[in-house]
Design a protein around this motif. Structure first.
Motif, PDB file in Angstrom:
ATOM      1  N   GLU A 133      -6.004  -4.637  -2.132  1.00  0.00           N
ATOM      2  CA  GLU A 133      -7.227  -5.365  -1.833  1.00  0.00           C
ATOM      3  C   GLU A 133      -7.179  -6.775  -2.405  1.00  0.00           C
ATOM      4  O   GLU A 133      -6.392  -7.075  -3.305  1.00  0.00           O
ATOM      5  CB  GLU A 133      -8.440  -4.613  -2.380  1.00  0.00           C
ATOM      6  CG  GLU A 133      -8.563  -3.193  -1.858  1.00  0.00           C
ATOM      7  CD  GLU A 133      -8.612  -3.119  -0.335  1.00  0.00           C
ATOM      8  OE1 GLU A 133      -9.232  -4.009   0.292  1.00  0.00           O
ATOM      9  OE2 GLU A 133      -8.028  -2.165   0.234  1.00  0.00           O
ATOM     10  N   PRO A 146     -12.172  -1.341   1.521  1.00  0.00           N
ATOM     11  CA  PRO A 146     -11.655  -0.772   2.771  1.00  0.00           C
ATOM     12  C   PRO A 146     -12.776  -0.097   3.556  1.00  0.00           C
ATOM     13  O   PRO A 146     -13.690   0.492   2.962  1.00  0.00           O
ATOM     14  CB  PRO A 146     -10.622   0.256   2.297  1.00  0.00           C
ATOM     15  CG  PRO A 146     -10.299  -0.121   0.891  1.00  0.00           C
ATOM     16  CD  PRO A 146     -11.534  -0.740   0.337  1.00  0.00           C
ATOM     17  N   PRO A 159       0.818  -1.212   0.000  1.00  0.00           N
ATOM     18  CA  PRO A 159       0.000   0.000   0.000  1.00  0.00           C
ATOM     19  C   PRO A 159       0.849   1.257   0.000  1.00  0.00           C
ATOM     20  O   PRO A 159       2.032   1.235   0.347  1.00  0.00           O
ATOM     21  CB  PRO A 159      -0.815  -0.133   1.286  1.00  0.00           C
ATOM     22  CG  PRO A 159       0.016  -1.010   2.173  1.00  0.00           C
ATOM     23  CD  PRO A 159       0.706  -1.965   1.246  1.00  0.00           C
ATOM     24  N   ARG A 208      -7.465   5.381  -3.612  1.00  0.00           N
ATOM     25  CA  ARG A 208      -8.179   5.791  -2.396  1.00  0.00           C
ATOM     26  C   ARG A 208      -9.201   6.904  -2.641  1.00  0.00           C
ATOM     27  O   ARG A 208      -9.991   7.220  -1.744  1.00  0.00           O
ATOM     28  CB  ARG A 208      -7.175   6.251  -1.332  1.00  0.00           C
ATOM     29  CG  ARG A 208      -6.192   5.163  -0.889  1.00  0.00           C
ATOM     30  CD  ARG A 208      -5.312   5.652   0.245  1.00  0.00           C
ATOM     31  NE  ARG A 208      -4.254   4.715   0.591  1.00  0.00           N
ATOM     32  CZ  ARG A 208      -4.396   3.669   1.422  1.00  0.00           C
ATOM     33  NH1 ARG A 208      -5.568   3.432   1.977  1.00  0.00           N
ATOM     34  NH2 ARG A 208      -3.365   2.878   1.686  1.00  0.00           N
ATOM     35  N   SER A 246      -4.460   1.446  -1.873  1.00  0.00           N
ATOM     36  CA  SER A 246      -4.551   0.350  -0.911  1.00  0.00           C
ATOM     37  C   SER A 246      -4.401  -0.963  -1.676  1.00  0.00           C
ATOM     38  O   SER A 246      -4.507  -0.993  -2.905  1.00  0.00           O
ATOM     39  CB  SER A 246      -5.897   0.379  -0.170  1.00  0.00           C
ATOM     40  OG  SER A 246      -6.968   0.151  -1.061  1.00  0.00           O
TER      41      SER A 246
END
Length: 271
Positions: free
Chosen positions: A20, A40, A13, A106, A18
């Motif tokens: 996933e 998230p 990250p 994000r 991020s």
């Protein structure tokens, strides 16, 4: 360990991304697939927005913008993608499997959102190919049924097997925990195919010209009316350019997040 999974194991990250996990993958045909990933807890988005997703490439993330197909309240994030054999990202993305890792941006954003449109009575969601994705999110948002009396989702593809999520849409979202009652009364689905025999054939422009786009069960004028109609466009550049010019000629104004209008396109996908 496969090359695919081994590559995903090196993801880390960052401030803007991020990492996933892939929850599911569905291959609709030889050149179309959808997949879902973990979401998230801090990830928020408006129905119709897009986000960057990707994989590492020579030590650097290879990212592309993808519209989010899942509703804004879903526990997982779903995406719809084509398979491009020599595509830098999709040539690898099409091989992902459950448990693999991918990058997720994000900060979702976009203009294919209800807030970019003025109030109206009929909402036309005109899509080709994977342009269906943001509309899958919008039609499962209870807010859209409060804003519009009728919603017509048009999906234009080359062959019948390209009609992803057809069963869900033909069932008018039956079983959806939040919108099944509203969708049954207000949502209409119009699939059309250009290269195979089907109950509707031709491009979106053909459906406008022959009146099928405005036929029963849709109520109202058999033409686009800037007083009551609002339109969202997503898909091929040819369709968007053609429809954009036609709508402007009819007196429609293009909207944005800062200045709502009568129709919107996703500028991030427009050259």
């Amino acid at each position: 360990m496969s090359d695919r999974i081994a590559a995903s194991a090196h993801l880390a990250p960052s401030a803007s991304l991020s990492v996933e996990e892939v929850c599911s993958v569905r291959h609709w045909n030889e050149h179309l697939f959808s997949f879902s990933i973990t979401r998230p807890s801090s990830f928020r988005f408006r129905s119709g927005e897009f986000v960057m997703i990707g994989l590492p490439s020579e030590g650097r993330p290879l990212l592309r913008a993808y519209s989010i197909a899942s509703p804004s309240y879903a526990d997982e994030l779903e995406f719809l993608s084509i398979k491009v054999p020599d595509g830098p990202l999709t040539s690898r993305l099409q091989n992902i499997g459950k448990g693999d890792k991918i990058f997720l941006g994000r900060k979702p954003t976009g203009t294919l959102v209800a807030d970019a449109l003025l109030p109206g009575k009929r909402l036309f969601l005109l899509s080709t190919g994977t342009g269906l994705a943001p509309f899958l999110s919008l039609i499962r948002d209870p807010d859209i049924y409060e804003r519009f009396d009728q919603i017509l989702l048009v999906h234009c593809v080359r062959q019948v097997s390209d009609l992803a999520f057809r069963e869900l849409l033909e069932g008018q979202l039956a079983g959806d925990p939040l919108v099944q009652d509203q969708a049954l009364l207000q949502l209409h689905y119009l699939p059309t195919v250009t290269r195979e025999a089907f109950r509707n054939t031709g491009r979106i422009g053909n459906l406008i010209d022959n009146g099928i786009l405005f036929a029963h069960p849709l109520v109202g004028p058999r033409h686009f009316d800037p007083e009551s109609d609002r339109i969202m466009l997503c898909g091929s550049m040819a369709m968007i350019r053609e429809m954009q010019a036609q709508l402007i000629q009819l007196g429609f104004t293009e909207g944005s997040n800062a200045s709502p209008g009568d129709f919107v396109i996703e500028r991030a996908f427009v050259d």
